[in-house]
Design an enzyme around this catalytic site. Sequence first.
Site, short mmCIF file in Angstrom:
data_model
loop_
_atom_site.label_atom_id
_atom_site.label_comp_id
_atom_site.label_asym_id
_atom_site.label_seq_id
_atom_site.Cartn_x
_atom_site.Cartn_y
_atom_site.Cartn_z
N SER A 38 0.80 -1.22 0.00
CA SER A 38 0.00 0.00 0.00
C SER A 38 0.83 1.28 0.00
O SER A 38 0.84 2.03 0.96
CB SER A 38 -0.92 -0.01 1.23
N CYS A 42 3.46 5.79 -7.94
CA CYS A 42 3.59 6.90 -8.89
C CYS A 42 4.26 8.11 -8.25
O CYS A 42 4.72 9.01 -8.94
CB CYS A 42 2.22 7.31 -9.41
N VAL A 80 5.11 -16.19 -4.07
CA VAL A 80 4.38 -17.34 -4.62
C VAL A 80 5.05 -17.74 -5.92
O VAL A 80 5.35 -16.89 -6.77
CB VAL A 80 2.91 -16.96 -4.87
N ALA A 299 -2.86 3.20 -12.58
CA ALA A 299 -3.18 3.07 -11.15
C ALA A 299 -4.67 3.08 -10.85
O ALA A 299 -5.14 2.30 -10.01
CB ALA A 299 -2.50 4.20 -10.37
N LYS A 359 -3.80 25.17 -31.56
CA LYS A 359 -3.11 25.83 -30.45
C LYS A 359 -4.11 26.78 -29.82
O LYS A 359 -4.92 27.38 -30.52
CB LYS A 359 -1.90 26.60 -30.96
N TYR A 424 -16.25 28.75 -18.20
CA TYR A 424 -15.38 29.83 -18.67
C TYR A 424 -15.21 30.89 -17.60
O TYR A 424 -16.18 31.35 -17.00
CB TYR A 424 -15.94 30.49 -19.93
N TRP A 432 -14.27 29.95 -25.63
CA TRP A 432 -14.36 28.62 -26.24
C TRP A 432 -13.22 27.81 -25.67
O TRP A 432 -12.05 28.01 -26.03
CB TRP A 432 -14.23 28.70 -27.77
#
Lengths: 447, 447
Positions: A38, A42, A80, A299, A359, A424, A432
């Site tokens: 645990s 990352c 194992v 993950a 862009k 926005y 936009w």
Amino acid sequence: MHFVIIGGDAAGMSAASRSKRNQPELEVTVLEKTMDVSYSACGMPYNIADPARPIDDLVVREAQVFRDKQGIDLRTGHTVDTLDTKAKTVSGKTAEGEDFKVPYDKLLIATGATPIIPGLPGFDLPGVMGLKSLEDGRRIKHFIGERNVKRIAIIGMGYIALEMCEALRARELKVDMVKPRPVFLPWLNEKLAHMVREEVRAKGVGVHPGHEIKEIRKENGLLKVLCDDLELDCELVLVAIGVKPVSNIADRAGLQLGPGKAISVDRTLCTSDENIYAAGDCADAVHIVTGEKVWIPLALRANRAGWAVADNVTGRHVELEGVAGTAVFKVFDLQVAATGLSVLQAERAGFEPVEVMIKSRTRAHAHPGSTMMGVTMVGDKKSGRLLGVQMVGHEGVAHRVNAPAVALQARMTVDAFAQSDLAYAPPFGPVWDPMLTAANQLLKKMV
Amino acid sequence: MHFVIIGGDAAGMSAASRSKRNQPELEVTVLEKTMDVSYSACGMPYNIADPARPIDDLVVREAQVFRDKQGIDLRTGHTVDTLDTKAKTVSGKTAEGEDFKVPYDKLLIATGATPIIPGLPGFDLPGVMGLKSLEDGRRIKHFIGERNVKRIAIIGMGYIALEMCEALRARELKVDMVKPRPVFLPWLNEKLAHMVREEVRAKGVGVHPGHEIKEIRKENGLLKVLCDDLELDCELVLVAIGVKPVSNIADRAGLQLGPGKAISVDRTLCTSDENIYAAGDCADAVHIVTGEKVWIPLALRANRAGWAVADNVTGRHVELEGVAGTAVFKVFDLQVAATGLSVLQAERAGFEPVEVMIKSRTRAHAHPGSTMMGVTMVGDKKSGRLLGVQMVGHEGVAHRVNAPAVALQARMTVDAFAQSDLAYAPPFGPVWDPMLTAANQLLKKMV
């Protein structure tokens, strides 16, 4: 009933905890090879970046808590090696060399993935390391501090390699990256990949794609990575060319394997044996866009699959939808995110993909601090469906990718997605949103 | 064909530009009351915050560019007061006091909204101002600089009031906010509203809800806002209690009005007169969640509706989906975002709403710089549908709200949304994104 879990990381411990919560009388045994359970795998690059932080900061919950508070029979140092599906037992050796054998009613294989280490000369030398387990992270961090490492060579240029780049530069180490393939980030749109490459270079990292690695040699106390037309001297070599699922136990037991030799599971996470589940980085999944089996170790899926197994073992029927492969990483001052298919993946999957690249400003017109972000969006000309989105920028990338990720989940067309009512305000983007601008441009090309 | 547009802001200029692009031979006339067109109205608080920046930085495109480059007959200083739907003409007066009358084949009413100014004594005094047009912004900014204003009273506590708070504190002015209703942000979950209120207070703003305003008086060269149990001295009063649609011309011409007296339009943005469209802050819309008509004036919808009108006028048939009311604003170091319905709105709309509130880290376990964010999520017990999301936090709020906004667009159930494959990396959030944690918690309560 005895529920046995091989592997005590994200999928395994999620399953253990949740199955006990669901059904407190259930007998749950976890067999974990290492001494760690645990932890936030990352988070390792970010921890390694800071010599002052102990690596154990990454442990989310101590092993003893699982035992004492949750009543889970958690056995660390238990490797194992054999699964007997007829006798319904797993067996192996402890860290102390003692044999053990554990019977199960239901079994979860959550053995994760392991770094791919090429079978070339010198890759077994001390100082040549992969990064996957907390033990790996501990070893790397200790090695850097102990040996006063100044130069590192990273073999591979995937997201772990790039995150480690940033971490090591933060410690003012000299970093070189090398790999055989000439294309820098082959899964990313070429122009977006160029933005990332420029960022990495600008931060003083040597970037050397297109160099076949021949061997690693130890000379005068230094490691030397020998490639076509290139030699890199360093004290530590990080091998980050990718990972592979740990499916050997399952394979030997005759369980069906899927893409990338991951353990094949259905939507309930059940393997080809009705008493055995697999979850996490060792298991495959259905791709939400293609409907085909894929192996994308991430993950969130590991945690989610662990929960689903727990529910299914304790008598609740849970089926998981597919994965979109949504991923994000940070490299220096850039955020890189993707969800769904690239145009190449879409072609291979039989779509008729159309791609746009736009862009966009990251803030409104005339708002101070605005930067430019790049976005690519892929749609299917035949069905009109949204297939995938990629983006790179200095801000507003990481969470923005979740909007198209939800659209993929809902199998939306580009047209329907383009009608979304997105937020926005001047500090956060143009009127936009870049997602909408990309969708509007894509619609024009899909006609 | 002659396409006439009343109003040269977001909806009007979007329609003008796009209709000319679609059909260059179209005759397009825009009649704008003020001297400004095409500016970022939402950027005004951020501009006012910085005395060094000219307000005209907010102009996206100069009027002359529309005339010369796009061939739009753009007439500023033209106030329309009469619409004759039978004769198909609009008429009014220019800034120079000359009468004009313009015939149309197709008309777009894009007259926007205007601040509500209470009809109480003193609200017509110099120094008592609303903020909606660029002219308003210019006047306020000039007044602050010219009169060396030190103290401001804001009447109202909506998002414009809050954005102005931040702007004025950035200029080190003393700011007091006052309003009659005792609840701080009534549309926001109580606990989230509390987080915002504490932030505003911590930044030195006087927050006085629950005080009925009686009048504004001028005494000794100062303005005095007189309320129940409270008097506020200041040099400038900003009235920000809300806006109302400018629909009087449409109303007098007999066009149908909808909620909040906004001009009623169908999905093509057509009014009750087949030759007349309405778009932007003066028009209503369908709510994506309830399917009912609503009036929610927001910038993205205005731009999108302007485009849709242009398409419909030039012979392409476009229907707009509804709005979700997705909104975000920044107030000091907090981001506040919402999409869809609050629990109260959901009840009123006839749903059987269930709400959860969660707190989540904004970064992964043990990642430096993590803060806490609050999220509420509302689902419908009857249908299982996701109805709305609200959040407040220091980071990762603004773009995160777009994921549930897309889910509302796709009419997803909470269960389906909870299966979304969202992005994870330690700098940007926990493995289980707060959206997923909220959805998982909500599912438990919806059973």
